[in-house]
Design an enzyme around this catalytic site. Sequence first.
Site, PDB file in Angstrom:
ATOM      1  N   HIS A  21       1.122   4.411   7.247  1.00  0.00           N
ATOM      2  CA  HIS A  21       1.442   4.745   5.924  1.00  0.00           C
ATOM      3  C   HIS A  21       2.151   6.499   6.045  1.00  0.00           C
ATOM      4  O   HIS A  21       2.019   7.099   7.117  1.00  0.00           O
ATOM      5  CB  HIS A  21       0.116   5.018   5.392  1.00  0.00           C
TER       6      HIS A  21
ATOM      7  N   ASP B 116      -1.103   7.645   9.624  1.00  0.00           N
ATOM      8  CA  ASP B 116      -1.867   6.937  10.528  1.00  0.00           C
ATOM      9  C   ASP B 116      -1.148   6.033  11.336  1.00  0.00           C
ATOM     10  O   ASP B 116      -1.600   4.937  11.895  1.00  0.00           O
ATOM     11  CB  ASP B 116      -3.010   6.114   9.904  1.00  0.00           C
TER      12      ASP B 116
ATOM     13  N   SER C 220       0.820  -1.151  -0.143  1.00  0.00           N
ATOM     14  CA  SER C 220      -0.119  -0.102  -0.025  1.00  0.00           C
ATOM     15  C   SER C 220       0.885   1.370   0.056  1.00  0.00           C
ATOM     16  O   SER C 220       0.493   2.167  -0.577  1.00  0.00           O
ATOM     17  CB  SER C 220      -1.067   0.280   1.225  1.00  0.00           C
TER      18      SER C 220
END
Length: 210
Positions: A161, A158, A24
Amino acid sequence: MALREAASSGSSLLWPRLVLFGDSITQFSFQPGGWGAALADRLVRKCDVLNRGFSEENVKQHVPLDEFGANLESMVRYLQSVGVPAERVVLITPPPLWEAAWERECLAKGCRLNRRNTVVGEYASACVRVAQDCGADVLDLWALMQKDGQDFSAYLSDGLHLSPKGNAFVFSHLWPLLERKVAPLPWLLPYWQDVAEAKPELSLLGAGEH
Protein backbone atom coordinates in the site's frame (compact mmCIF):
# COMPACT_ATOMS: atom_id res chain seq x y z
CA MET A 1 -11.73 6.28 -12.53
CA ALA A 2 -14.38 7.98 -14.62
CA LEU A 3 -15.71 11.49 -15.00
CA ARG A 4 -19.41 11.94 -15.70
CA GLU A 5 -21.12 15.19 -16.55
CA ALA A 6 -24.15 16.34 -14.61
CA ALA A 7 -27.58 16.41 -16.18
CA SER A 8 -29.74 19.51 -15.81
CA SER A 9 -33.24 19.10 -14.45
CA GLY A 10 -35.50 22.05 -13.70
CA SER A 11 -34.02 24.26 -11.00
CA SER A 12 -31.91 21.51 -9.47
CA LEU A 13 -28.17 21.92 -9.33
CA LEU A 14 -26.54 18.58 -10.11
CA TRP A 15 -22.80 18.28 -9.73
CA PRO A 16 -20.52 16.41 -12.15
CA ARG A 17 -18.99 13.33 -10.55
CA LEU A 18 -15.50 11.89 -10.59
CA VAL A 19 -15.81 8.28 -9.44
CA LEU A 20 -12.82 6.29 -8.18
CA PHE A 21 -13.16 2.52 -8.63
CA GLY A 22 -10.65 0.11 -7.14
CA ASP A 23 -9.41 -1.89 -4.18
CA SER A 24 -7.79 -1.01 -0.85
CA ILE A 25 -5.33 1.41 -2.46
CA THR A 26 -8.34 3.36 -3.76
CA GLN A 27 -10.28 3.01 -0.53
CA PHE A 28 -7.37 4.33 1.51
CA SER A 29 -6.89 7.26 -0.88
CA PHE A 30 -9.34 9.34 1.16
CA GLN A 31 -7.25 9.09 4.30
CA PRO A 32 -5.36 12.25 5.37
CA GLY A 33 -2.72 12.95 2.73
CA GLY A 34 -4.24 10.45 0.29
CA TRP A 35 -4.32 11.03 -3.45
CA GLY A 36 -8.11 10.80 -3.58
CA ALA A 37 -8.46 13.39 -0.83
CA ALA A 38 -6.08 15.63 -2.77
CA LEU A 39 -8.29 15.30 -5.86
CA ALA A 40 -11.40 16.18 -3.85
CA ASP A 41 -9.64 19.24 -2.47
CA ARG A 42 -8.41 20.36 -5.90
CA LEU A 43 -11.86 19.92 -7.47
CA VAL A 44 -14.00 21.44 -4.72
CA ARG A 45 -16.91 23.43 -6.21
CA LYS A 46 -16.27 21.84 -9.60
CA CYS A 47 -17.34 18.24 -9.12
CA ASP A 48 -17.94 15.60 -6.47
CA VAL A 49 -15.19 13.02 -6.05
CA LEU A 50 -16.75 9.70 -5.00
CA ASN A 51 -14.65 6.89 -3.55
CA ARG A 52 -15.85 3.45 -4.58
CA GLY A 53 -12.72 1.53 -3.66
CA PHE A 54 -13.29 -1.63 -1.63
CA SER A 55 -10.63 -3.42 0.37
CA GLU A 56 -10.40 -7.23 0.10
CA GLU A 57 -13.54 -7.56 -2.04
CA ASN A 58 -12.34 -10.82 -3.67
CA VAL A 59 -12.64 -13.82 -1.33
CA LYS A 60 -9.57 -15.58 -2.74
CA GLN A 61 -7.73 -12.28 -3.37
CA HIS A 62 -6.61 -13.53 -6.75
CA VAL A 63 -7.96 -13.12 -10.27
CA PRO A 64 -6.20 -14.90 -13.16
CA LEU A 65 -4.42 -12.53 -15.51
CA ASP A 66 -6.69 -13.14 -18.51
CA GLU A 67 -9.78 -12.73 -16.38
CA PHE A 68 -8.38 -9.54 -14.88
CA GLY A 69 -7.90 -8.00 -18.33
CA ALA A 70 -11.34 -9.10 -19.49
CA ASN A 71 -13.00 -7.72 -16.37
CA LEU A 72 -11.23 -4.40 -16.72
CA GLU A 73 -12.18 -4.06 -20.36
CA SER A 74 -15.81 -4.94 -19.61
CA MET A 75 -15.90 -2.16 -17.00
CA VAL A 76 -14.64 0.42 -19.50
CA ARG A 77 -17.04 -0.82 -22.18
CA TYR A 78 -19.93 -0.65 -19.72
CA LEU A 79 -19.08 2.95 -18.86
CA GLN A 80 -19.09 3.74 -22.56
CA SER A 81 -22.51 2.13 -22.91
CA VAL A 82 -24.02 4.41 -20.25
CA GLY A 83 -22.62 7.63 -21.64
CA VAL A 84 -19.10 7.89 -20.24
CA PRO A 85 -16.75 8.00 -23.25
CA ALA A 86 -13.29 6.47 -23.03
CA GLU A 87 -11.61 9.88 -23.09
CA ARG A 88 -13.09 10.53 -19.63
CA VAL A 89 -11.64 7.33 -18.19
CA VAL A 90 -8.20 6.93 -16.63
CA LEU A 91 -6.90 3.48 -15.72
CA ILE A 92 -4.23 3.21 -13.03
CA THR A 93 -1.94 0.21 -12.81
CA PRO A 94 -0.93 -1.26 -9.46
CA PRO A 95 2.28 0.14 -8.00
CA PRO A 96 5.32 -2.13 -7.81
CA LEU A 97 5.61 -4.54 -4.90
CA TRP A 98 8.41 -4.07 -2.39
CA GLU A 99 8.86 -7.75 -1.69
CA ALA A 100 11.09 -7.49 1.40
CA ALA A 101 8.57 -5.38 3.31
CA TRP A 102 5.56 -7.37 2.13
CA GLU A 103 7.25 -10.62 3.11
CA ARG A 104 7.60 -9.28 6.65
CA GLU A 105 3.87 -8.52 6.66
CA CYS A 106 3.10 -12.04 5.45
CA LEU A 107 5.37 -13.70 8.04
CA ALA A 108 3.72 -11.66 10.80
CA LYS A 109 0.40 -13.16 9.71
CA GLY A 110 1.85 -16.68 9.67
CA CYS A 111 2.10 -17.13 5.91
CA ARG A 112 4.79 -17.05 3.24
CA LEU A 113 5.36 -14.33 0.66
CA ASN A 114 2.29 -14.49 -1.57
CA ARG A 115 3.08 -11.93 -4.27
CA ARG A 116 5.95 -11.15 -6.63
CA ASN A 117 6.79 -7.83 -8.23
CA THR A 118 7.33 -9.45 -11.63
CA VAL A 119 3.80 -10.83 -11.50
CA VAL A 120 2.44 -7.43 -10.51
CA GLY A 121 4.17 -6.14 -13.63
CA GLU A 122 2.19 -8.58 -15.77
CA TYR A 123 -1.07 -7.19 -14.39
CA ALA A 124 0.18 -3.66 -14.92
CA SER A 125 0.94 -4.49 -18.56
CA ALA A 126 -2.55 -5.93 -18.97
CA CYS A 127 -4.01 -2.69 -17.61
CA VAL A 128 -1.97 -0.67 -20.11
CA ARG A 129 -3.15 -2.89 -22.98
CA VAL A 130 -6.80 -2.48 -22.00
CA ALA A 131 -6.41 1.29 -21.90
CA GLN A 132 -4.83 1.29 -25.35
CA ASP A 133 -7.52 -1.01 -26.78
CA CYS A 134 -10.34 1.08 -25.33
CA GLY A 135 -8.86 4.51 -26.07
CA ALA A 136 -8.53 5.51 -22.40
CA ASP A 137 -5.66 7.22 -20.64
CA VAL A 138 -3.50 5.16 -18.31
CA LEU A 139 -1.20 5.97 -15.40
CA ASP A 140 1.42 3.23 -15.24
CA LEU A 141 2.53 3.43 -11.62
CA TRP A 142 4.40 0.14 -11.85
CA ALA A 143 6.72 1.53 -14.51
CA LEU A 144 6.95 5.11 -13.24
CA MET A 145 7.91 4.22 -9.69
CA GLN A 146 10.74 1.99 -10.98
CA LYS A 147 11.89 4.32 -13.75
CA ASP A 148 15.66 4.28 -14.26
CA GLY A 149 16.03 1.68 -11.53
CA GLN A 150 15.12 4.08 -8.73
CA ASP A 151 14.48 2.82 -5.21
CA PHE A 152 10.70 2.86 -4.86
CA SER A 153 10.50 1.50 -1.30
CA ALA A 154 9.68 4.94 0.15
CA TYR A 155 6.48 5.02 -1.91
CA LEU A 156 5.03 2.05 -0.01
CA SER A 157 4.01 1.78 3.63
CA ASP A 158 4.04 -2.01 3.96
CA GLY A 159 5.42 -3.08 0.62
CA LEU A 160 1.98 -3.10 -1.01
CA HIS A 161 0.00 0.00 0.00
CA LEU A 162 0.99 3.60 -0.57
CA SER A 163 2.93 5.68 1.94
CA PRO A 164 2.42 9.46 2.22
CA LYS A 165 5.21 9.91 -0.30
CA GLY A 166 3.55 7.36 -2.58
CA ASN A 167 0.22 9.16 -2.36
CA ALA A 168 1.92 12.42 -3.30
CA PHE A 169 3.61 10.65 -6.22
CA VAL A 170 0.28 9.34 -7.51
CA PHE A 171 -1.40 12.72 -7.28
CA SER A 172 1.48 14.53 -8.98
CA HIS A 173 1.26 12.21 -12.00
CA LEU A 174 -2.52 11.76 -12.04
CA TRP A 175 -3.50 15.41 -11.91
CA PRO A 176 -1.93 16.31 -15.29
CA LEU A 177 -4.04 13.56 -16.89
CA LEU A 178 -7.20 14.83 -15.23
CA GLU A 179 -6.63 18.55 -15.46
CA ARG A 180 -7.43 18.80 -19.15
CA LYS A 181 -10.53 16.64 -18.67
CA VAL A 182 -11.98 18.82 -15.92
CA ALA A 183 -10.77 22.17 -17.29
CA PRO A 184 -14.12 22.90 -19.06
CA LEU A 185 -16.10 22.39 -15.84
CA PRO A 186 -17.44 25.70 -14.52
CA TRP A 187 -17.10 26.94 -10.96
CA LEU A 188 -20.38 25.85 -9.36
CA LEU A 189 -22.30 28.51 -7.48
CA PRO A 190 -21.04 32.10 -7.57
CA TYR A 191 -18.72 33.73 -5.08
CA TRP A 192 -20.74 35.23 -2.23
CA GLN A 193 -20.00 38.80 -3.31
CA ASP A 194 -21.54 38.06 -6.72
CA VAL A 195 -24.90 36.91 -5.35
CA ALA A 196 -27.77 39.36 -5.93
CA GLU A 197 -29.14 40.17 -2.49
CA ALA A 198 -32.65 41.02 -3.67
CA LYS A 199 -33.17 37.77 -5.59
CA PRO A 200 -30.37 35.36 -4.69
CA GLU A 201 -32.07 32.52 -6.56
CA LEU A 202 -31.27 34.24 -9.86
CA SER A 203 -27.58 34.11 -9.07
CA LEU A 204 -27.63 30.62 -7.61
CA LEU A 205 -29.83 28.86 -10.15
CA GLY A 206 -29.33 31.04 -13.22
CA ALA A 207 -31.29 33.95 -14.67
CA GLY A 208 -33.30 31.60 -16.85
CA GLU A 209 -34.75 29.63 -13.93
CA HIS A 210 -38.11 30.50 -12.34
